[in-house]
Design a protein around this motif. Sequence first.
Motif, mmCIF file in Angstrom:
data_model
loop_
_atom_site.group_PDB
_atom_site.id
_atom_site.type_symbol
_atom_site.label_atom_id
_atom_site.label_comp_id
_atom_site.label_asym_id
_atom_site.label_seq_id
_atom_site.Cartn_x
_atom_site.Cartn_y
_atom_site.Cartn_z
ATOM 1 N N UNK A 80 0.826 -1.212 0.000
ATOM 2 C CA UNK A 80 0.000 0.000 0.000
ATOM 3 C C UNK A 80 0.856 1.256 0.000
ATOM 4 N N UNK A 81 1.886 1.203 0.851
ATOM 5 C CA UNK A 81 2.789 2.358 0.909
ATOM 6 C C UNK A 81 3.526 2.520 -0.412
ATOM 7 N N UNK A 82 3.913 1.388 -1.008
ATOM 8 C CA UNK A 82 4.575 1.446 -2.313
ATOM 9 C C UNK A 82 3.652 2.101 -3.329
ATOM 10 N N UNK A 83 2.396 1.667 -3.312
ATOM 11 C CA UNK A 83 1.420 2.243 -4.242
ATOM 12 C C UNK A 83 1.295 3.755 -4.043
ATOM 13 N N UNK A 84 1.239 4.143 -2.805
ATOM 14 C CA UNK A 84 1.100 5.568 -2.491
ATOM 15 C C UNK A 84 2.295 6.346 -3.063
ATOM 16 N N UNK A 85 3.494 5.746 -2.900
ATOM 17 C CA UNK A 85 4.693 6.395 -3.440
ATOM 18 C C UNK A 85 4.646 6.490 -4.965
ATOM 19 N N UNK A 86 4.182 5.385 -5.589
ATOM 20 C CA UNK A 86 4.095 5.417 -7.057
ATOM 21 C C UNK A 86 3.123 6.505 -7.504
ATOM 22 N N UNK A 87 2.018 6.639 -6.766
ATOM 23 C CA UNK A 87 1.056 7.691 -7.100
ATOM 24 C C UNK A 87 1.673 9.083 -7.013
ATOM 25 N N UNK A 88 2.481 9.282 -5.989
ATOM 26 C CA UNK A 88 3.068 10.621 -5.864
ATOM 27 C C UNK A 88 4.125 10.849 -6.955
ATOM 28 N N UNK A 89 4.806 9.735 -7.357
ATOM 29 C CA UNK A 89 5.743 9.883 -8.500
ATOM 30 C C UNK A 89 4.974 10.261 -9.752
ATOM 31 N N UNK A 90 3.829 9.601 -9.958
ATOM 32 C CA UNK A 90 2.998 9.912 -11.129
ATOM 33 C C UNK A 90 2.558 11.384 -11.108
ATOM 34 N N UNK A 91 2.175 11.809 -9.916
ATOM 35 C CA UNK A 91 1.740 13.204 -9.804
ATOM 36 C C UNK A 91 2.874 14.149 -10.196
ATOM 37 N N UNK A 92 4.079 13.848 -9.715
ATOM 38 C CA UNK A 92 5.251 14.664 -10.059
ATOM 39 C C UNK A 92 5.478 14.701 -11.565
ATOM 40 N N UNK A 93 5.400 13.488 -12.155
ATOM 41 C CA UNK A 93 5.654 13.386 -13.592
ATOM 42 C C UNK A 93 4.612 14.162 -14.394
ATOM 43 N N UNK A 94 3.358 14.114 -13.928
ATOM 44 C CA UNK A 94 2.321 14.857 -14.646
ATOM 45 C C UNK A 94 2.531 16.364 -14.500
ATOM 46 N N UNK A 95 3.018 16.725 -13.313
ATOM 47 C CA UNK A 95 3.359 18.138 -13.119
ATOM 48 C C UNK A 95 4.463 18.562 -14.073
ATOM 49 N N UNK A 96 5.467 17.693 -14.193
ATOM 50 C CA UNK A 96 6.575 17.983 -15.107
ATOM 51 C C UNK A 96 6.062 18.125 -16.528
ATOM 52 N N UNK A 97 5.133 17.235 -16.887
ATOM 53 C CA UNK A 97 4.608 17.276 -18.247
ATOM 54 C C UNK A 97 3.871 18.601 -18.498
ATOM 55 N N UNK A 98 3.113 19.025 -17.521
ATOM 56 C CA UNK A 98 2.386 20.295 -17.676
ATOM 57 C C UNK A 98 3.363 21.447 -17.884
ATOM 58 N N UNK A 99 4.418 21.448 -17.068
ATOM 59 C CA UNK A 99 5.396 22.542 -17.178
ATOM 60 C C UNK A 99 6.092 22.510 -18.534
ATOM 61 N N UNK A 100 6.440 21.305 -18.958
ATOM 62 C CA UNK A 100 7.092 21.178 -20.270
ATOM 63 C C UNK A 100 6.152 21.638 -21.379
ATOM 64 N N UNK A 101 4.866 21.285 -21.229
ATOM 65 C CA UNK A 101 3.901 21.689 -22.252
ATOM 66 C C UNK A 101 3.832 23.210 -22.350
ATOM 67 N N UNK A 102 3.874 23.858 -21.190
ATOM 68 C CA UNK A 102 3.848 25.319 -21.194
ATOM 69 C C UNK A 102 5.093 25.865 -21.897
ATOM 70 N N UNK A 103 6.241 25.263 -21.606
ATOM 71 C CA UNK A 103 7.487 25.693 -22.251
ATOM 72 C C UNK A 103 7.411 25.465 -23.755
ATOM 73 N N UNK A 104 6.816 24.338 -24.118
ATOM 74 C CA UNK A 104 6.750 24.033 -25.543
ATOM 75 C C UNK A 104 5.863 25.037 -26.278
ATOM 76 N N UNK A 105 4.783 25.406 -25.610
ATOM 77 C CA UNK A 105 3.882 26.394 -26.209
ATOM 78 C C UNK A 105 4.615 27.714 -26.421
ATOM 79 N N UNK A 106 5.347 28.121 -25.396
ATOM 80 C CA UNK A 106 6.128 29.349 -25.480
ATOM 81 C C UNK A 106 7.179 29.237 -26.594
ATOM 82 N N UNK A 107 7.786 28.059 -26.673
ATOM 83 C CA UNK A 107 8.798 27.816 -27.704
ATOM 84 C C UNK A 107 8.206 28.021 -29.096
ATOM 85 N N UNK A 108 7.037 27.419 -29.321
ATOM 86 C CA UNK A 108 6.387 27.559 -30.626
ATOM 87 C C UNK A 108 6.084 29.021 -30.930
ATOM 88 N N UNK A 109 5.576 29.705 -29.921
ATOM 89 C CA UNK A 109 5.232 31.111 -30.122
ATOM 90 C C UNK A 109 6.472 31.925 -30.491
#
Lengths: 407, 409
Positions: A66-95
């Motif tokens: 259960x604790x492992x699962x919880x950790x994996x979830x928080x890693x996923x959350x981090x990765x999704x956050x990273x993806x959002x930030x990268x997407x914003x950078x990519x949008x700016x890059x295109x502009x």
Amino acid sequence: MADHITSKLNQDTHLILDQPLIRLPFELLRKNFKVAHFTVEKEGSAVKTAVRETANASLTASSSPDEVLKNVDSMLARMKGLKRKLAACQEEETRLQQQSVSRIRHLAQLYEMQSLDDVKYEEWSRTRLDRLLVDYLLRHGYKESASALSKEKGIEDLVDVETFVQMSKIRESLRNQRVNEALAWCAENKKELRKMESKLEFMLRFQQYIELVRTQEQSKLLESIAHAKKYLLPFKDLYPKEVQQACGLLAFPPGTRAEAYSEIYSPHRWTILANLFMQTHNTLLALPPVPLLHIALSAGLSALKTPSCHSSHLSSSISPTSSSCITTSVCPICSTELNDLARNVPYANHTKSHVESDLVMLPNRRVYATQRLEEYSRKAGLADGMIKDLRTGEVFKMENTKKVYIS
Amino acid sequence: MDALYIELAKLRKDATLTQSMADVDKIIEQLERAKECIVQDPNSASITLTKLQNPIKSGFDKVTEDLTKVDRGLKAYGKALNKNFPVKALPTEYDALASHPNLINRAIAMHMLREGQFSVASTFLSEAQEYPPQPEPTVGTPNPSEEDDGDLTSLKSRELQERFSNMYQILHELKARNLHPAIEWARMNSEELEKRGSNLEFELSKLQYVWLFLGPEVNGLPDDIHNGYMGALQYARDHFGRFQGRHLLDIRKLSAALIYRSNLRDSPYYRTFDTLTAWDDVSASFTREFCSLLGLSAESPLYIAATAGAIALPTLLKLASIVKEKRTEWTTQNELPVEIALPSSMIFHAIFVCPVSKEQTTDTNPPMMMPCGHVVAKESLQKLSKGSRFKCPYCPNESQPKDAREIIL
Ligand SMILES: [Zn+2]
Ligand SMILES: [Zn+2]
């Protein structure tokens, strides 16, 4: 007469004023990339560490599935956050890349022109003036005017409203005696600021210290000492004068007569900070420290100005220029818009006279080309042998004029 | 520019964050798969996590690799930028205009008004009044900024706006081939125009005559007695009387054309009746006269000055690098130390350079004409004559200094 008249267009040197047009999107692209890079590094190492630690904990059976699962979830959350930030950078890059394309295209148009007389040059140069105006308006914080002008002219891709609006916001907050926005900006650009040995952050911290001391409250004074230890003292070798001032300040409460210290409490420091921030911001983005319009105008005013432009002789400024029309246009430096502004710049240098041929002087000492006088007088319906002064309207006999020889 | 463009195209194609986004997605997928495994079989937790370490690491290695590509691309573009568009320092150390922001704001407001950008102008005027600019005193410049204060409020912007909006209306009508509003304006200002030596009113009336003369096929006006050569004749009778004194010859020509009307093309009057450029010409004359009566230049001074500035800058920069060594500032001197070539359309005044001293004449050192008709600057004359009879440097003529007369060019 030939050497001070030209219609030659040398594109490579003509584009001096247009450097920021191409440079700024590049600087912003680099900045944008650094943000992306930094985020990837930070999140990457966090996620990698989390995977390793979770695996280890799980292997040694010190954590449940259960604790492992919880950790994996928080890693996923981090990765999704990273993806959002990268997407914003990519949008700016295109502009920014799209913007660079428009700008290079705009500059390339100049290379299609043959000379300064090309009708297309006028159009291009008008767009340039609009760009210079937007730059000027933005630097003064006139955001609405700048947006309205660029929208009306359809030059949104050629101006940098967003960059300057951000800058103005921070500058305005400093003028309103707030340092937080500027400190956040310093944090964002920490590496670059250190590289260029910027004094900005230190000065902001110094101001925070001054404000703490200004209150003269016990708790704030204590806080000020901690603040100085943390943010000012480490710079005593780099900025000895300021650190020394800071140390002495505790002995001089606001209202002190000691000039050196009363100055420190002056609200004028905020204006200085606002200007220092603007300078730092512009240097960081390779933007000129002064409005481009100033640079263009001071050169232009001098190139056009003649001693006649501020002469006391009534209307001697209105001198016929082209032989195709009898009446004349007012000289731009003589015109109300620029006359006062041009008063303090030097006038153009000329090594040769530039006058019409076949000149005569009227009895009132005014000099005109014979042909123009005759044409004007004929059109004015004057009798043969009579001529009329183009500026004053006085009528004279042609025989009373005198030939003027200008070599 | 082409080389730069190619480099930019490369950047857009090969060096974007797109790939790193895709590779981040892959890491997310792996994490999700691992999660699913553990959900289905909680006992596999430790083995799944252990197995996950390497793929995650190489996943991030891939992302870093993607970013390195972008970095390389940016560096290549930066290099191309430096090569094709090398950085040239701008003369920013000495900003002579920083002490006059109010004058600059006024010039900008007037520019917007004359360009007919009325709504931008009013936005600007209110913003500039809300946040008045701060003059920055410039060392070495007499500082009239105290006098400038409030210039923007004293600028009668509403009045100016009304005038220019009137000008644009008239120009708009001219574009639609309607001369009446322009003629009316010229008639109302005929006295002023005449003083300037302008024939605008007659030129406009003449075009109206020609326009009617050409008839409905050309002018598209109703085919009745007010159009065609009969209409033109009537127009001439009604309106040309007032021009007889000044333009008798032209009027004779115009009416004589009636005789040739069936074969105008071969007549000596053909040119008078060719309206190909006539409309543009009268629009230009109208604008020029309209602005001149306001004491303003016909073309925006801000536009001319900024353009002249761009033309002058390369020469001035070359000079700046020279004077920097000599530690003098060109912006503080009376005359630029170097001649700048401009297009002929940017020359507005007669310029007299004394052939003896090589200096331009000014109010204090005006041009003086000797009895022989040769001209030198006053200071040169004083040096040549030393107060007594002297010989002209350009001809054998001799004269007294008092015989020389100041001329106004
Ligand atoms: Zn002038
Ligand atoms: Zn002579």
